[in-house]
Write a protein that holds these residues in place. Sequence first.
Motif, PDB file in Angstrom:
ATOM      1  N   SER A   8       0.832  -1.205   0.000  1.00 53.45           N
ATOM      2  CA  SER A   8       0.000   0.000   0.000  1.00 53.45           C
ATOM      3  C   SER A   8       0.866   1.253   0.000  1.00 53.45           C
ATOM      4  CB  SER A   8      -0.998  -0.004   1.164  1.00 53.45           C
ATOM      5  OG  SER A   8      -0.337  -0.115   2.377  1.00 53.45           O
ATOM      6  N   ASP A   9       2.117   1.125   0.442  1.00 56.20           N
ATOM      7  CA  ASP A   9       3.035   2.275   0.356  1.00 56.20           C
ATOM      8  C   ASP A   9       3.126   2.784  -1.088  1.00 56.20           C
ATOM      9  OD1 ASP A   9       3.583   2.147   3.054  1.00 56.20           O
ATOM     10  OD2 ASP A   9       5.589   1.298   2.832  1.00 56.20           O
ATOM     11  N   TYR A  20       1.507   7.810  10.696  1.00 53.25           N
ATOM     12  CA  TYR A  20       2.485   7.080   9.882  1.00 53.25           C
ATOM     13  C   TYR A  20       3.492   8.076   9.294  1.00 53.25           C
ATOM     14  CZ  TYR A  20       3.778   3.455   6.429  1.00 53.25           C
ATOM     15  OH  TYR A  20       4.429   2.516   5.674  1.00 53.25           O
ATOM     16  N   ASP A  65      -6.263   5.654   5.144  1.00 54.29           N
ATOM     17  CA  ASP A  65      -5.322   4.538   5.141  1.00 54.29           C
ATOM     18  C   ASP A  65      -5.796   3.494   6.156  1.00 54.29           C
ATOM     19  OD1 ASP A  65      -3.168   2.805   5.363  1.00 54.29           O
ATOM     20  OD2 ASP A  65      -1.653   4.396   5.472  1.00 54.29           O
ATOM     21  N   TYR A  83      -4.847  -1.267   9.011  1.00 55.05           N
ATOM     22  CA  TYR A  83      -5.167  -2.136  10.166  1.00 55.05           C
ATOM     23  C   TYR A  83      -6.647  -2.468  10.273  1.00 55.05           C
ATOM     24  CZ  TYR A  83      -0.440  -0.864  11.310  1.00 55.05           C
ATOM     25  OH  TYR A  83       0.902  -0.680  11.244  1.00 55.05           O
ATOM     26  N   THR A 142      -4.143  -3.189   2.763  1.00 54.09           N
ATOM     27  CA  THR A 142      -2.914  -3.957   2.514  1.00 54.09           C
ATOM     28  C   THR A 142      -3.090  -5.415   2.920  1.00 54.09           C
ATOM     29  OG1 THR A 142      -0.549  -4.146   3.020  1.00 54.09           O
ATOM     30  CG2 THR A 142      -1.954  -3.322   4.792  1.00 54.09           C
ATOM     31  N   SER A 160      -0.402  -6.871   4.080  1.00 53.31           N
ATOM     32  CA  SER A 160       0.779  -7.028   4.933  1.00 53.31           C
ATOM     33  C   SER A 160       0.443  -7.378   6.373  1.00 53.31           C
ATOM     34  CB  SER A 160       1.598  -5.735   4.936  1.00 53.31           C
ATOM     35  OG  SER A 160       2.091  -5.464   3.652  1.00 53.31           O
ATOM     36  N   LYS A 161      -0.675  -6.885   6.885  1.00 54.93           N
ATOM     37  CA  LYS A 161      -0.953  -7.018   8.322  1.00 54.93           C
ATOM     38  C   LYS A 161      -1.963  -8.139   8.566  1.00 54.93           C
ATOM     39  CE  LYS A 161       1.647  -3.236   8.589  1.00 54.93           C
ATOM     40  NZ  LYS A 161       1.265  -1.903   8.243  1.00 54.93           N
ATOM     41  N   ARG A 168       4.485  -7.887  -0.569  1.00 57.12           N
ATOM     42  CA  ARG A 168       4.290  -6.535  -1.080  1.00 57.12           C
ATOM     43  C   ARG A 168       3.058  -6.465  -1.979  1.00 57.12           C
ATOM     44  NH1 ARG A 168       5.030  -4.348   2.035  1.00 57.12           N
ATOM     45  NH2 ARG A 168       5.321  -2.354   1.007  1.00 57.12           N
TER      46      ARG A 168
HETATM   47  C1  LIG Z   1       2.070  -0.958   7.501  1.00 54.80           C
HETATM   48  C2  LIG Z   1       1.412   0.294   7.040  1.00 54.80           C
HETATM   49  C3  LIG Z   1       1.320   0.597   5.684  1.00 54.80           C
HETATM   50  C4  LIG Z   1       2.164  -0.118   4.648  1.00 54.80           C
HETATM   51  O1  LIG Z   1       1.703  -1.273   4.232  1.00 54.80           O
HETATM   52  P1  LIG Z   1       2.372  -2.027   2.993  1.00 54.80           P
HETATM   53  O2  LIG Z   1       1.187  -2.508   2.260  1.00 54.80           O
HETATM   54  O3  LIG Z   1       3.200  -3.098   3.599  1.00 54.80           O
HETATM   55  O4  LIG Z   1       3.177  -1.058   2.180  1.00 54.80           O
HETATM   56  C5  LIG Z   1       0.600   1.699   5.288  1.00 54.80           C
HETATM   57  N1  LIG Z   1       0.017   2.499   6.191  1.00 54.80           N
HETATM   58  C6  LIG Z   1       0.106   2.264   7.507  1.00 54.80           C
HETATM   59  C7  LIG Z   1      -0.543   3.190   8.475  1.00 54.80           C
HETATM   60  C8  LIG Z   1       0.819   1.162   7.963  1.00 54.80           C
HETATM   61  O5  LIG Z   1       0.977   0.951   9.263  1.00 54.80           O
END
Ligand SMILES: *Cc1c(COP(=O)(O)O)cnc(C)c1O
Length: 350
Positions: free
Chosen positions: A87-88, A112, A182, A185, A208, A210-211, A219
């Motif tokens: 998501s970055d 962030y 964003d 979470y 994302t 990722s979490k 990624r």
């Molecule tokens: C972890 C995080 C992201 C990044 O997530 P990726 O998809 O791994 O790039 C974006 N925003 C916040 C607030 C995060 O904590």
Amino acid sequence: MTNFFRANVDAMASYVPGEQPKRGTQVIKLNSNENPYPPSPNALAALQNIDGEWLRRYPEPFGEQFRQAASQVLKVPSDWIIVGNGSDEILNVVMRACTEPGCKVVYPTPTYVLYRTLTEMQAADIVEIPYIEDYKLPVAELIAVNGAVTFIASPNSPSGHVVPIDDLEKLASQLSGVLVVDEAYVDFSEADALALVKEYENVIIIRTLSKGYSLAGLRLGFGVANPKLLQGLFKVKDSYNIDAIACAVATAAITDQAYKNACVVKIKASRTQLTTELQQLGFHVWDSHANFLLVQPPQGNAEYLYQKLKEQQILIRYFPYPGLLDKLRITIGTDEQNQALINAIKALIS
Ligand SMILES: *Cc1c(COP(=O)(O)O)cnc(C)c1O
């Protein structure tokens, strides 16, 4: 000496990610909000089944397979979804498409830190507005700035609070720029703001894998917005930003909602337990809707505890920023990891 860089790049600080220890090092890693559980078995099976032919050819430019799967899960049309290399990357694409030197980018702090880095890269003007006592959103002040881009992380990091949907709707309806919500979470939260994109063309929701889906190493992230907003973002993304492997694995992961939800149930139970145990040790613990806790140690010695835990191979996060100097952010681990953390803290503060 010759300087190769644009003045704003030369002047900016690098984004500092959490420490990422070498693979195989014995550490309890509670510093980057990774999920302590493995990815879905279906995602790992998809990885095993990658066909060499998919790698020989260029991938789908818009991650079509993943878009279709996400469309089913979220119940939004697939052309309302933009897929990114984490998501970055989506955050970066929004900035490239919507900001230029001299325009304003605004967000409440603490949040962030990447939002600042991206703004500096664009040589745009940073407007940071501190959260009001106990993380109440400074709605009027944010609206008054009317930035080209306004970032709101909800649940926010490092506080873990959710921004009320009414506040987000006020921003969406009154800002003329883009509102980025964003939701990295969101899987650990009861609330989400997805409904806003249907009503407001200036809103993009960022998610994302990722979490919640335990795929930080893969990624893959995505955004949901009105196609009118996405068409500008598509112009500035890399042509093949989603590799074929990430697309296949992420598709299997997002399709397996049952597995993700089961992990989330475990993490929420551990969150409740860790909260109670830290409170019993005299910590102030903010109410969290994410997979981490923001805590204030009883003696205010946050940096000391961070350092001492690190010496014992327990990594948590200390942010040397205003308002956070006496606080720590702790990712929720497995119950065993959380217990090891509690034992170590007990020994340090007694
Ligand atoms: C972890 C995080 C992201 C990044 O997530 P990726 O998809 O791994 O790039 C974006 N925003 C916040 C607030 C995060 O904590």
